[in-house]
Design a protein around this motif. Structure first.
Motif, PDB file in Angstrom:
ATOM      1  N   GLY A  90      48.702  -9.565   1.310  1.00 43.37           N
ATOM      2  CA  GLY A  90      47.613 -10.101   2.116  1.00 43.37           C
ATOM      3  C   GLY A  90      46.303  -9.385   1.854  1.00 43.37           C
ATOM      4  N   PHE A  91      46.361  -8.060   1.764  1.00 45.78           N
ATOM      5  CA  PHE A  91      45.151  -7.293   1.465  1.00 45.78           C
ATOM      6  C   PHE A  91      44.605  -7.649   0.086  1.00 45.78           C
ATOM      7  N   LEU A  92      45.480  -7.735  -0.904  1.00 41.79           N
ATOM      8  CA  LEU A  92      45.023  -8.067  -2.255  1.00 41.79           C
ATOM      9  C   LEU A  92      44.435  -9.470  -2.325  1.00 41.79           C
ATOM     10  N   ALA A  93      45.047 -10.419  -1.628  1.00 41.78           N
ATOM     11  CA  ALA A  93      44.518 -11.786  -1.623  1.00 41.78           C
ATOM     12  C   ALA A  93      43.135 -11.831  -0.973  1.00 41.78           C
ATOM     13  N   LEU A  94      42.981 -11.143   0.154  1.00 43.01           N
ATOM     14  CA  LEU A  94      41.681 -11.129   0.823  1.00 43.01           C
ATOM     15  C   LEU A  94      40.639 -10.371   0.002  1.00 43.01           C
ATOM     16  N   ALA A  95      41.045  -9.256  -0.604  1.00 45.26           N
ATOM     17  CA  ALA A  95      40.098  -8.480  -1.416  1.00 45.26           C
ATOM     18  C   ALA A  95      39.654  -9.270  -2.640  1.00 45.26           C
ATOM     19  N   PHE A  96      40.590  -9.957  -3.293  1.00 46.07           N
ATOM     20  CA  PHE A  96      40.219 -10.754  -4.459  1.00 46.07           C
ATOM     21  C   PHE A  96      39.274 -11.880  -4.062  1.00 46.07           C
ATOM     22  N   SER A  97      39.534 -12.495  -2.932  1.00 47.36           N
ATOM     23  CA  SER A  97      38.680 -13.609  -2.534  1.00 47.36           C
ATOM     24  C   SER A  97      37.271 -13.136  -2.191  1.00 47.36           C
ATOM     25  N   VAL A  98      37.142 -11.956  -1.610  1.00 51.10           N
ATOM     26  CA  VAL A  98      35.803 -11.424  -1.311  1.00 51.10           C
ATOM     27  C   VAL A  98      35.082 -11.053  -2.606  1.00 51.10           C
ATOM     28  N   ILE A  99      35.798 -10.437  -3.516  1.00 53.17           N
ATOM     29  CA  ILE A  99      35.187 -10.046  -4.791  1.00 53.17           C
ATOM     30  C   ILE A  99      34.847 -11.267  -5.639  1.00 53.17           C
ATOM     31  N   SER A 100      35.583 -12.349  -5.460  1.00 53.88           N
ATOM     32  CA  SER A 100      35.349 -13.537  -6.282  1.00 53.88           C
ATOM     33  C   SER A 100      33.999 -14.177  -5.997  1.00 53.88           C
ATOM     34  N   GLN A 101      33.338 -13.810  -4.927  1.00 53.79           N
ATOM     35  CA  GLN A 101      32.004 -14.346  -4.670  1.00 53.79           C
ATOM     36  C   GLN A 101      31.006 -13.895  -5.728  1.00 53.79           C
ATOM     37  N   MET A 102      31.286 -12.813  -6.408  1.00 55.67           N
ATOM     38  CA  MET A 102      30.378 -12.332  -7.432  1.00 55.67           C
ATOM     39  C   MET A 102      30.394 -13.196  -8.678  1.00 55.67           C
ATOM     40  N   VAL A 103      31.344 -14.113  -8.782  1.00 53.69           N
ATOM     41  CA  VAL A 103      31.416 -14.967  -9.951  1.00 53.69           C
ATOM     42  C   VAL A 103      30.188 -15.876 -10.032  1.00 53.69           C
ATOM     43  N   CYS A 104      29.564 -16.121  -8.910  1.00 50.71           N
ATOM     44  CA  CYS A 104      28.425 -17.041  -8.885  1.00 50.71           C
ATOM     45  C   CYS A 104      27.088 -16.310  -8.739  1.00 50.71           C
ATOM     46  N   ASP A 105      27.035 -15.059  -9.159  1.00 47.18           N
ATOM     47  CA  ASP A 105      25.766 -14.332  -9.089  1.00 47.18           C
ATOM     48  C   ASP A 105      24.728 -14.903 -10.052  1.00 47.18           C
ATOM     49  N   ARG A 121      25.077 -23.695  -4.466  1.00 48.17           N
ATOM     50  CA  ARG A 121      25.260 -24.499  -3.273  1.00 48.17           C
ATOM     51  C   ARG A 121      26.658 -25.112  -3.243  1.00 48.17           C
ATOM     52  N   SER A 122      27.093 -25.631  -4.371  1.00 47.22           N
ATOM     53  CA  SER A 122      28.424 -26.237  -4.460  1.00 47.22           C
ATOM     54  C   SER A 122      29.527 -25.199  -4.251  1.00 47.22           C
ATOM     55  N   TYR A 123      29.335 -24.046  -4.855  1.00 45.63           N
ATOM     56  CA  TYR A 123      30.325 -22.970  -4.703  1.00 45.63           C
ATOM     57  C   TYR A 123      30.401 -22.492  -3.258  1.00 45.63           C
ATOM     58  N   SER A 124      29.249 -22.265  -2.634  1.00 45.56           N
ATOM     59  CA  SER A 124      29.230 -21.786  -1.250  1.00 45.56           C
ATOM     60  C   SER A 124      29.815 -22.810  -0.291  1.00 45.56           C
ATOM     61  N   ALA A 125      29.541 -24.074  -0.542  1.00 46.13           N
ATOM     62  CA  ALA A 125      30.071 -25.125   0.333  1.00 46.13           C
ATOM     63  C   ALA A 125      31.590 -25.210   0.246  1.00 46.13           C
ATOM     64  N   SER A 126      32.161 -24.880  -0.884  1.00 47.39           N
ATOM     65  CA  SER A 126      33.619 -24.938  -1.006  1.00 47.39           C
ATOM     66  C   SER A 126      34.278 -23.593  -0.677  1.00 47.39           C
ATOM     67  N   PHE A 127      33.526 -22.507  -0.783  1.00 46.39           N
ATOM     68  CA  PHE A 127      34.124 -21.187  -0.557  1.00 46.39           C
ATOM     69  C   PHE A 127      34.495 -20.957   0.901  1.00 46.39           C
ATOM     70  N   TYR A 128      33.615 -21.304   1.806  1.00 42.07           N
ATOM     71  CA  TYR A 128      33.842 -20.955   3.212  1.00 42.07           C
ATOM     72  C   TYR A 128      35.036 -21.688   3.839  1.00 42.07           C
ATOM     73  N   PRO A 129      35.236 -22.980   3.578  1.00 40.12           N
ATOM     74  CA  PRO A 129      36.482 -23.593   4.076  1.00 40.12           C
ATOM     75  C   PRO A 129      37.730 -22.989   3.416  1.00 40.12           C
ATOM     76  N   ALA A 130      37.628 -22.655   2.133  1.00 41.31           N
ATOM     77  CA  ALA A 130      38.766 -22.030   1.451  1.00 41.31           C
ATOM     78  C   ALA A 130      39.042 -20.646   2.025  1.00 41.31           C
ATOM     79  N   TRP A 131      37.996 -19.918   2.375  1.00 47.96           N
ATOM     80  CA  TRP A 131      38.157 -18.599   2.997  1.00 47.96           C
ATOM     81  C   TRP A 131      38.886 -18.723   4.333  1.00 47.96           C
ATOM     82  N   THR A 132      38.540 -19.760   5.091  1.00 45.79           N
ATOM     83  CA  THR A 132      39.206 -20.004   6.370  1.00 45.79           C
ATOM     84  C   THR A 132      40.684 -20.297   6.166  1.00 45.79           C
TER      85      THR A 132
END
Length: 115
Positions: free
Chosen positions: A29-44, A52-63
């Protein structure tokens, strides 16, 4: 006066699968959450439209991922509760807890619109 020996029909060592699952599930669970938080850097370095497209899909997936990890912890707790009463169900739930984390991570990866 001696008492007759009563055979103990309860299964032995039913605590082992929940114990192993307790070691594995929080780490996954920790690794899955950590990877998902770090994966936001892919769209820097993304363009505004991609971001916009990435952010719109990221937040529901995060939930979905957070709910999946929370569900896995509830399943893990249920495996400990059922250890003495229903050993077969406890073993099944002990296996299902890490599988729930993995499935939530797969859903996260599928829901995010990667650039």
């Amino acid at each position: 006066m001696s008492h007759p020996a009563v055979p103990d029909d309860r299964p032995r060592k039913v605590w082992i699968p929940p114990a192993i699952s307790t070691l594995i599930t929080p780490v996954l669970g920790f690794l899955a959450l950590a990877f998902s938080v770090i994966s936001q850097m892919v769209c820097d370095a993304c363009s505004e439209a991609e971001n916009r497209s990435y952010s719109a899909s990221f937040y529901p997936a995060w939930t979905v991922l957070c709910c999946g990890v929370g569900l896995a912890l509830v399943v893990l707790l249920a495996s400990w509760v059922l250890t003495r009463r229903r050993p077969a169900a406890a073993k099944f739930l002990a296996v299902a807890a890490p599988a729930t984390v993995f499935l939530a991570w797969v859903f996260f990866m599928a829901l995010v619109d990667w650039p």
